[in-house]
Design an enzyme around this catalytic site. Structure first.
Site, short mmCIF file in Angstrom:
data_model
loop_
_atom_site.label_atom_id
_atom_site.label_comp_id
_atom_site.label_asym_id
_atom_site.label_seq_id
_atom_site.Cartn_x
_atom_site.Cartn_y
_atom_site.Cartn_z
N LYS A 1 1.97 -41.82 -22.90
CA LYS A 1 1.32 -40.80 -23.59
C LYS A 1 2.91 -39.69 -23.30
O LYS A 1 3.69 -39.37 -24.14
CB LYS A 1 0.90 -39.88 -23.23
N ASN B 1 3.92 -42.43 -8.90
CA ASN B 1 4.54 -41.52 -10.08
C ASN B 1 6.00 -41.69 -9.85
O ASN B 1 6.09 -40.74 -9.69
CB ASN B 1 3.93 -41.28 -11.05
N GLY B 2 7.06 -42.25 -10.97
CA GLY B 2 8.20 -41.88 -10.92
C GLY B 2 8.53 -43.27 -10.06
O GLY B 2 8.31 -44.27 -10.96
N CYS C 1 2.26 -43.44 -15.85
CA CYS C 1 1.64 -43.98 -14.56
C CYS C 1 0.17 -42.50 -14.62
O CYS C 1 0.52 -41.66 -14.80
CB CYS C 1 2.10 -44.36 -13.41
N GLU D 1 8.97 -39.49 -38.99
CA GLU D 1 8.24 -39.53 -38.77
C GLU D 1 6.39 -40.31 -39.00
O GLU D 1 5.98 -41.00 -38.42
CB GLU D 1 7.58 -38.05 -38.55
N HIS E 1 22.09 -47.74 -50.44
CA HIS E 1 23.30 -48.51 -49.61
C HIS E 1 23.15 -49.00 -48.78
O HIS E 1 23.77 -49.91 -47.80
CB HIS E 1 23.63 -47.48 -48.50
N TRP F 1 1.62 -48.20 -15.94
CA TRP F 1 2.52 -48.96 -16.60
C TRP F 1 4.02 -49.17 -15.66
O TRP F 1 5.20 -48.34 -15.71
CB TRP F 1 2.94 -47.48 -17.37
N GLU G 1 3.43 -46.94 -35.12
CA GLU G 1 2.83 -47.20 -33.00
C GLU G 1 2.04 -47.84 -33.33
O GLU G 1 1.57 -47.84 -31.88
CB GLU G 1 3.44 -45.41 -33.11
N ARG H 1 -2.90 -41.74 -21.39
CA ARG H 1 -1.52 -41.82 -20.42
C ARG H 1 -0.91 -43.79 -20.98
O ARG H 1 0.34 -42.87 -20.60
CB ARG H 1 -1.00 -41.16 -19.32
N LYS I 1 4.68 -43.29 -36.95
CA LYS I 1 3.69 -42.66 -36.99
C LYS I 1 2.45 -44.51 -36.86
O LYS I 1 2.20 -44.99 -35.74
CB LYS I 1 3.02 -41.91 -37.83
#
Ligand code: M6R
Length: 609
Positions: free
Chosen positions: A604, A101-102, A2, A482, A505, A75, A489, A27, A486
């Site tokens: 973010k 926020n939180g 947020c 990574e 395997h 968010w 996402e 964000r 990427k």
């Protein structure tokens, strides 16, 4: 996650609030809203979706001219993505509006208490509970009501509150979520992130946990939630406006990929003395005693930062001969970890605000670990709660998909490993050799970046495929993870990263005609073994894209497409090998028509556990 921006001063603030929200869009959010006190009355407008939707609604109503107001990007956590759940939330009896926020952890108990008092809730959020609680406790003084309410709350918050009964007062507070008060000339701009402030003022006060600030155009007063006065700490914001603007690039992610040579030069500056074979890390200088005692290292992180931490695990064992283990901070936190005497925890985080990483850090500290931070955002929660640490110095990262922070994290972990290695057994000559190679990384990344068009062309061939594999070994197994992260996402392609040897395997069952498999096949200890793994994929119809060492012609017999990186000692190779993978992910997302800087569902900085 947020975003918060608020204003009190002498100017109409609606435009400033919207511009602030736009600076915070990176964000990640799913709705937006604002509240302004207009002619003594609260006016609240909200909209699901982009900030531009909120702008449209405001335009339809006609501009507000009020000089006190606040705005928020949400968010969703508690309750779906709806107009009603968007912030600000209000207590209509008193005329209070609040953005937050939180997470208010004890919101359910507080809600029951308030319902018994006759409050009726419109939304499903924890935030509305806090707004009503402040309203319930209001006795003609907003600052006091906020302090009293926060004494009842458990959880994390950064809040801004206005009240139509006190139309020149903004009250803000924080615990666990960042909040900064920008100080202008007769005006104050409050935000969760310096990027919403820096175009107005560079003088700012950063709040500590449990601080409450009452702000009017005439000045401000800082206290704790128990009303103990606090001396404010006013600092100069380091952020430059150009660092948070696109400057000719199409997306922040693209800008940040291309910034990596510069950001790594900043990261290395003054820290690597290749001639003397030594590393100078100011953030560790005063902790020689604790560092000499380190016998084991735990690295805790999430997402991209975890992949960097996993490379750190290889670096510490290889270069400093210290047993190391990298893991999800969220798992570390709850698995009853054993912290023996001589254990150091390294929290790796771009934002320094990731709740899972912070919780892992708390757990390790409680059990007696010496805490280090590898953080980008100066003064962030994790940076403040560690005993020592090394900042990345790569500049603000706006792109939700982390790129330059990853190479910065790996660079810092490399320097720490060399620093610790030199304090133990590593010779100055060996250190000189690696530091000289480290110094060449920025220029070598520049060479990779010149292949951007070729990397795009390769990506174009395969980016309609819905399943990809990323495979690597040793130092480049985390790089493969990574690369896969990427791609998923921002392009929403399903991608799996794994050690190349693990494929046979089980995951080999996935390979069918035309499936792209990206192999990191640079020259190193396991090169021949990787070639065998490539053949296993080719034999089953998979398309192989190899990231290989310059001048390796032999690889062309194995891979349909080859992307070259310059030669470098193996421990440093992830910083180069990741760059073509970042560019592939970027191009795949653009070609598939996605908004690279606003990927769906992502934030973010993830400030909830
Ligand atoms: O701010 P942090 O480095 O602690 O963030 C950790 C992850 O949330 C972050 O790396 C995330 O995985 C990114 N979206 C990766 O691109």
């Amino acid at each position: 996650m947020c975003g918060i921006v608020a204003y009190v001063g002498n100017k109409p603030c609606q435009q400033l609030l919207i511009e602030g929200l736009k600076r915070l869009e990176y964000r990640g959010y799913d709705s937006a809203g604002c509240a302004v006190i207009q002619d003594g009355a609260l006016r609240v407008v909200k909209a699901v979706g982009r900030v531009s939707n909120l702008e449209d609604r405001l335009e339809a109503i006609g501009s507000f001219t009020g000089t006190i107001g606040m705005a928020h990007t949400r968010w969703a956590t508690h309750g779906g993505v709806t107009d009603v759940n968007a912030h600000p939330h209000t207590d209509d009896k008193v005329g209070i509006a609040l953005i937050h926020n939180g997470i208010i952890e004890n919101y359910a108990a507080l809600k029951t208490y308030l319902e018994e008092k006759g409050h009726v809730f419109k939304s499903q959020t924890d935030t509305e509970v806090l707004a009503m609680l402040i309203g319930e406790l209001y006795e003609g003084d907003l600052e006091k009501a906020v302090q009293a309410a926060l004494r009842e709350v458990t959880g994390a918050y950064a809040i801004c509150v206005i009240c139509e009964k006190e139309p020149s007062t903004l009250v803000v507070a924080r615990k666990g979520s960042p909040l900064i008060v920008g100080i202008g000339n007769g005006e104050y701009i409050v935000a969760s992130d310096a990027s919403a402030i820096v175009s107005h003022t560079t003088q700012a006060m950063t709040l500590a946990d449990y601080n409450v600030v009452k702000i009017t155009p005439q000045g401000f007063r800082t206290s704790t939630i128990h009303d103990v006065p606090v001396t404010p700490k006013i600092e100069q914001l380091e952020l430059e406006l150009q660092e948070i603007e696109l400057g000719g690039y199409r997306h922040f992610m693209q800008k940040e990929i291309f910034e990596q040579p510069k950001s790594l030069r900043n990261c290395f500056r003054g820290r690597c003395d290749a001639k003397e074979g030594r590393v100078i890390l100011g953030g560790l200088a005063d902790h020689a005693k604790e560092l000499n005692k380190v016998r084991r290292i735990s690295l805790a992180a999430q997402g991209t930062a975890l992949h960097a931490a996993m490379i750190g695990q290889y670096l510490f064992e290889d270069l400093a001969k210290i047993p190391a283990r990298a893991e999800y901070a969220s798992e570390f936190r709850y698995r009853n970890p054993i912290i023996e005497d001589g254990t150091a925890i390294i929290a790796v985080s771009q934002s320094g605000e990731t709740a899972d990483t912070l919780a892992g850090l708390h757990e390790a500290k409680e059990r007696g670990a010496f805490a280090l931070g590898v953080i980008n955002v100066v003064g962030s929660s994790i940076a403040r709660e560690t005993d020592a640490g090394v900042y990345l110095r790569v500049g603000p990262e706006i792109g939700v998909a982390s790129t330059k922070a990853f190479t910065g994290q790996v660079a810092v972990l490399t320097m720490i490993a060399l620093y610790l290695g030199r304090r133990r057994f590593m010779s100055a000559e060996q250190c000189t050799e690696l530091l000289t190679a480290l110094d060449s990384v920025p220029e070598k990344i520049e060479r990779i970046l010149t292949q951007d068009a070729a990397i795009r062309a390769v990506t174009q061939k395969y980016c309609d495929r819905e399943n990809w594999l990323f495979l690597g070994r040793g130092y480049n197994y985390p790089t493969a993870l990574e690369g896969a992260l990427k791609l998923k996402e921002i392009s929403y392609i399903h991608a799996e990263g794994m050690p190349a040897a693990e494929m046979k395997h089980g995951p080999i069952a996935l390979i069918n005609e035309g499936m792209p498999a990206v192999f990191i096949a640079n020259k190193g200890r396991q090169y021949e073994k990787v070639l065998s793994n490539i053949q296993e994929v080719r034999a089953r119809g998979g398309h192989v894209i190899a990231v290989a060492t310059e001048c390796d012609e032999h690889i062309k017999r194995y891979a349909e497409d080859v992307l070259y990186i310059p030669d470098i000692p193996e421990p440093l190779s992830p910083m180069l090998a990741v760059v073509p993978l970042q560019l592939m992910a970027y191009h795949a997302a653009v070609i598939r028509g996605h908004d690279v800087d606003k990927p769906r569902n992502l934030a973010k900085s993830v400030t909830v556990e």
